[in-house]
Design an enzyme around this catalytic site. Sequence first.
Site, PDB file in Angstrom:
ATOM      1  N   LEU A 120     -13.084 -19.804 -15.387  1.00  0.00           N
ATOM      2  CA  LEU A 120     -12.561 -20.869 -16.244  1.00  0.00           C
ATOM      3  C   LEU A 120     -13.583 -21.963 -16.592  1.00  0.00           C
ATOM      4  O   LEU A 120     -13.822 -22.206 -17.779  1.00  0.00           O
ATOM      5  CB  LEU A 120     -11.316 -21.509 -15.603  1.00  0.00           C
ATOM      6  CG  LEU A 120     -10.701 -22.623 -16.479  1.00  0.00           C
ATOM      7  CD1 LEU A 120     -10.119 -22.061 -17.762  1.00  0.00           C
ATOM      8  CD2 LEU A 120      -9.637 -23.395 -15.705  1.00  0.00           C
ATOM      9  N   THR A 139     -11.263 -15.577   0.305  1.00  0.00           N
ATOM     10  CA  THR A 139     -10.675 -16.477  -0.679  1.00  0.00           C
ATOM     11  C   THR A 139      -9.263 -16.902  -0.259  1.00  0.00           C
ATOM     12  O   THR A 139      -8.558 -16.146   0.414  1.00  0.00           O
ATOM     13  CB  THR A 139     -10.607 -15.757  -2.046  1.00  0.00           C
ATOM     14  OG1 THR A 139      -9.714 -16.461  -2.909  1.00  0.00           O
ATOM     15  CG2 THR A 139     -10.088 -14.321  -1.927  1.00  0.00           C
ATOM     16  N   ASP A 140      -8.865 -18.086  -0.713  1.00  0.00           N
ATOM     17  CA  ASP A 140      -7.483 -18.532  -0.455  1.00  0.00           C
ATOM     18  C   ASP A 140      -6.468 -17.639  -1.184  1.00  0.00           C
ATOM     19  O   ASP A 140      -5.276 -17.678  -0.875  1.00  0.00           O
ATOM     20  CB  ASP A 140      -7.298 -20.000  -0.860  1.00  0.00           C
ATOM     21  CG  ASP A 140      -7.591 -20.299  -2.321  1.00  0.00           C
ATOM     22  OD1 ASP A 140      -8.002 -19.384  -3.069  1.00  0.00           O
ATOM     23  OD2 ASP A 140      -7.409 -21.466  -2.731  1.00  0.00           O
ATOM     24  N   GLU A 141      -6.944 -16.843  -2.151  1.00  0.00           N
ATOM     25  CA  GLU A 141      -6.009 -16.014  -2.931  1.00  0.00           C
ATOM     26  C   GLU A 141      -5.327 -14.949  -2.069  1.00  0.00           C
ATOM     27  O   GLU A 141      -4.303 -14.399  -2.462  1.00  0.00           O
ATOM     28  CB  GLU A 141      -6.731 -15.380  -4.131  1.00  0.00           C
ATOM     29  CG  GLU A 141      -7.343 -16.458  -5.015  1.00  0.00           C
ATOM     30  CD  GLU A 141      -7.859 -15.976  -6.355  1.00  0.00           C
ATOM     31  OE1 GLU A 141      -7.365 -14.982  -6.875  1.00  0.00           O
ATOM     32  OE2 GLU A 141      -8.782 -16.630  -6.874  1.00  0.00           O
ATOM     33  N   TYR A 176      -7.428  -7.911  -7.109  1.00  0.00           N
ATOM     34  CA  TYR A 176      -8.569  -8.603  -6.491  1.00  0.00           C
ATOM     35  C   TYR A 176      -8.183  -9.156  -5.126  1.00  0.00           C
ATOM     36  O   TYR A 176      -8.829  -8.865  -4.117  1.00  0.00           O
ATOM     37  CB  TYR A 176      -9.060  -9.736  -7.404  1.00  0.00           C
ATOM     38  CG  TYR A 176      -9.937 -10.743  -6.683  1.00  0.00           C
ATOM     39  CD1 TYR A 176     -11.182 -10.383  -6.170  1.00  0.00           C
ATOM     40  CD2 TYR A 176      -9.527 -12.074  -6.496  1.00  0.00           C
ATOM     41  CE1 TYR A 176     -11.985 -11.302  -5.489  1.00  0.00           C
ATOM     42  CE2 TYR A 176     -10.311 -12.995  -5.819  1.00  0.00           C
ATOM     43  CZ  TYR A 176     -11.543 -12.605  -5.320  1.00  0.00           C
ATOM     44  OH  TYR A 176     -12.322 -13.510  -4.646  1.00  0.00           O
ATOM     45  N   SER A 177      -7.114  -9.963  -5.081  1.00  0.00           N
ATOM     46  CA  SER A 177      -6.786 -10.610  -3.808  1.00  0.00           C
ATOM     47  C   SER A 177      -6.307  -9.590  -2.780  1.00  0.00           C
ATOM     48  O   SER A 177      -6.555  -9.747  -1.575  1.00  0.00           O
ATOM     49  CB  SER A 177      -5.774 -11.738  -4.000  1.00  0.00           C
ATOM     50  OG  SER A 177      -4.641 -11.303  -4.706  1.00  0.00           O
ATOM     51  N   SER A 201     -15.292  -9.910  -8.170  1.00  0.00           N
ATOM     52  CA  SER A 201     -14.674 -11.216  -7.911  1.00  0.00           C
ATOM     53  C   SER A 201     -13.747 -11.744  -9.001  1.00  0.00           C
ATOM     54  O   SER A 201     -13.187 -12.828  -8.840  1.00  0.00           O
ATOM     55  CB  SER A 201     -15.783 -12.247  -7.666  1.00  0.00           C
ATOM     56  OG  SER A 201     -16.515 -12.468  -8.862  1.00  0.00           O
ATOM     57  N   LYS A 243      -9.412  -8.171  -1.236  1.00  0.00           N
ATOM     58  CA  LYS A 243     -10.025  -9.130  -0.299  1.00  0.00           C
ATOM     59  C   LYS A 243      -9.202  -9.209   0.982  1.00  0.00           C
ATOM     60  O   LYS A 243      -9.760  -9.293   2.084  1.00  0.00           O
ATOM     61  CB  LYS A 243     -10.144 -10.516  -0.951  1.00  0.00           C
ATOM     62  CG  LYS A 243     -11.122 -10.612  -2.100  1.00  0.00           C
ATOM     63  CD  LYS A 243     -12.568 -10.349  -1.722  1.00  0.00           C
ATOM     64  CE  LYS A 243     -13.140 -11.394  -0.820  1.00  0.00           C
ATOM     65  NZ  LYS A 243     -14.609 -11.151  -0.569  1.00  0.00           N
TER      66      LYS A 243
END
Length: 356
Positions: free
Chosen positions: A201, A136-138, A161-162, A90, A165
């Site tokens: 973060l 994810t929105d990514e 990553y995105s 993730s 996904k």
Amino acid sequence: MTFSPSSILVTGGAGFIGSNFIHAFIANNPDCRVTNLDCLTYAGNLANLKGVEHHPHYRFVLGDIGDAALVATILAGEKIDAVVHFAAESHVDRSITGPEIFVRTNVLGTQTLLEESRKHWQAGAVADFRFLQISTDEVYGSLGESGYFTEETPLAPNSPYSASKAGADLLVRAYHETYGMPTLNTRCSNNYGPYHFPEKLIPLLIHNIINQKSLPVYGDGRNVRDWLHVRDHAAAVETVLKAAASGSVYNIGGNNEWRNIDIVNLVCDLLDSRLGRAAGENRKLITFVTDRPGHDRRYAIDASRLKRDLGWEPAYTFERGIAETIDWYLANQEWVGEVTSGSYREYYAQQYGGRP
Ligand code: NAD
Ligand code: TYD
């Protein structure tokens, strides 16, 4: 029509969002069986499940979503009528330095789960069945200064990553279109809250401020993220699982956009008072560092379809959520120490008499 699962398979339930989902789901559905399949990567931690691990309807299985035989055994043995698929690699930064495991877990692992689920569903072993892909929105890529991601926004992922996904989401779509399999797909904005691994973060900021370490801000700090409390995400997933139509896609978000630098300043200031430090003291830890390659500029989710169709709305204000999250980390320093040192793996050894 409401779907009432009687036995669900949660993948990745020892991670951040999966464990929060299991806590909430068991509290809301004490009669439903919950099987948690997780291979316990660095991000999986069974200590996240303290409090539910001895529940009579909860069972943990150590294993990989890419293990087709194991997945088939669980689906048949537990008479699974819903798969809620959280398991993934993730972290964007890790995907930049090592993309291969992202493809293996997020794309190929999802493919294995889909294929075993298709066989199980087509065998008619259960009266009703759902496969819910957590995404994810990514997958939508990056926005400019204005606009929002809707469910119709074309997929345009920018990080490994995105991309992985998005690949999984497209396979889920294909299983619905090709086989008519009852799939669901949610795409959520950035989450925050308890049990968040301190490489992301917000928990990284809290951890570094407590330990008076520097706070790395990528680039100019003006990238925007749309933050949602993890318990609101968990509630939205449960709503979609029970009430959404087969084949549907729902965005999940809290309409809560922040520039990174503003979040950093906020967390610094909230911790000044809690740690008894002078006002402005923590901001001295901020260090601007080289930007992440391909760093998406802005994410912002339009979740109006979910509100309109299924009545879901976030319960947390950001003010309350961030304050509670900071207090949770302060009260759970032992947990943070365990995950940063890796010693939480001892917990598994004590509980299960071996090592993951
Ligand atoms: P996480 O990294 O905290 O947890 C992932 C879990 O999956 C871990 O417990 C890990 O051990 C497990 N896992 C990894 N590979 C596995 C495999 N091959 N087999 C079995 N288990 C495996 O992740 P998270 O932040 O909880 O995210 C969960 C899901 O939600 C992911 O699919 C992610 O893409 C999605 N998502 C996350 C966010 C966010 O802000 N964190 C936002 C939107 C969507
Ligand atoms: P992150 O929590 O990794 O989530 P994502 O990349 O999936 O959105 O990062 C959130 C934002 O914070 C993102 O714009 C990158 C930035 N960031 C920093 O500036 N410094 C850091 O140390 C980290 C981990 C992230």
